[in-house]
Design a protein around this motif. Structure first.
Motif, short mmCIF file in Angstrom:
data_model
loop_
_atom_site.label_atom_id
_atom_site.label_comp_id
_atom_site.label_asym_id
_atom_site.label_seq_id
_atom_site.Cartn_x
_atom_site.Cartn_y
_atom_site.Cartn_z
N THR A 22 0.83 -1.21 0.00
CA THR A 22 0.00 0.00 0.00
C THR A 22 0.86 1.26 0.00
N LEU A 36 0.90 4.05 -2.80
CA LEU A 36 0.62 5.45 -2.46
C LEU A 36 1.66 6.39 -3.07
N PHE A 49 -3.55 10.06 -7.65
CA PHE A 49 -4.92 9.95 -7.16
C PHE A 49 -5.83 10.86 -7.95
N SER A 97 -9.14 9.77 -8.71
CA SER A 97 -10.53 9.53 -8.33
C SER A 97 -10.58 8.79 -6.99
N THR A 98 -11.78 8.70 -6.48
CA THR A 98 -11.99 7.98 -5.23
C THR A 98 -11.70 6.49 -5.42
N TRP A 99 -12.05 5.95 -6.58
CA TRP A 99 -11.82 4.53 -6.85
C TRP A 99 -10.34 4.19 -6.85
N THR A 100 -9.51 5.08 -7.33
CA THR A 100 -8.06 4.87 -7.30
C THR A 100 -7.57 4.80 -5.87
N THR A 101 -8.06 5.69 -5.04
CA THR A 101 -7.67 5.70 -3.62
C THR A 101 -8.11 4.40 -2.94
N VAL A 102 -9.32 3.95 -3.22
CA VAL A 102 -9.81 2.70 -2.62
C VAL A 102 -8.96 1.52 -3.07
N VAL A 133 -5.85 1.55 -4.08
CA VAL A 133 -4.51 1.65 -3.49
C VAL A 133 -4.53 1.20 -2.03
N MET A 134 -5.59 1.49 -1.31
CA MET A 134 -5.69 1.13 0.11
C MET A 134 -6.12 -0.33 0.32
#
Length: 105
Positions: A35, A39, A44, A46-51, A53-54
């Motif tokens: 992760t 990171l 980043f 969009s929100t989907w990219t952040t999700v 990645v996490m």
């Protein structure tokens, strides 16, 4: 008098911090490491990219969460897989007089 008292949680003394095996910490550390690398590498947008990645740290963290009557979710999943993939054979040991066996004379 030879009275010995063995506590119910004697296995906890063999675990790291009373909760984790070495494999659990390695699994969680690997997820967190992946992760952190993602990171640093991913933009980043969009929100989907952040999700996404996490997700590695989230999945690994979920697998090592302690569960009552089992060690953690990973152990529950391994036991479930073992139960579903092995052939189950149950021996009848009921109330019958002969237990399904012929009686010798």
């Amino acid at each position: 008098m030879n009275n010995y008292l063995i506590p119910a949680n004697t296995k906890k003394g063999q675990l790291i911090l009373g909760l984790f095996r070495k494999f659990d910490l390695i699994l969680f550390g690997t997820g967190v490491f992946i992760t952190i690398v993602l990171l640093a590498a991913m933009p980043f947008t969009s929100t989907w990219t952040t999700v996404l990645v996490m997700l590695p740290a989230g999945i690994c963290g979920f697998l090592v969460v302690p569960v009552p009557y089992y060690h953690n979710i990973l152990v529950v999943l391994m036991e479930l897989y073992d139960f579903l993939t092995t052939n189950q054979k149950y021996e009848w040991k009921g109330w019958c007089y002969k237990d399904g066996k012929k009686r010798r004379k």
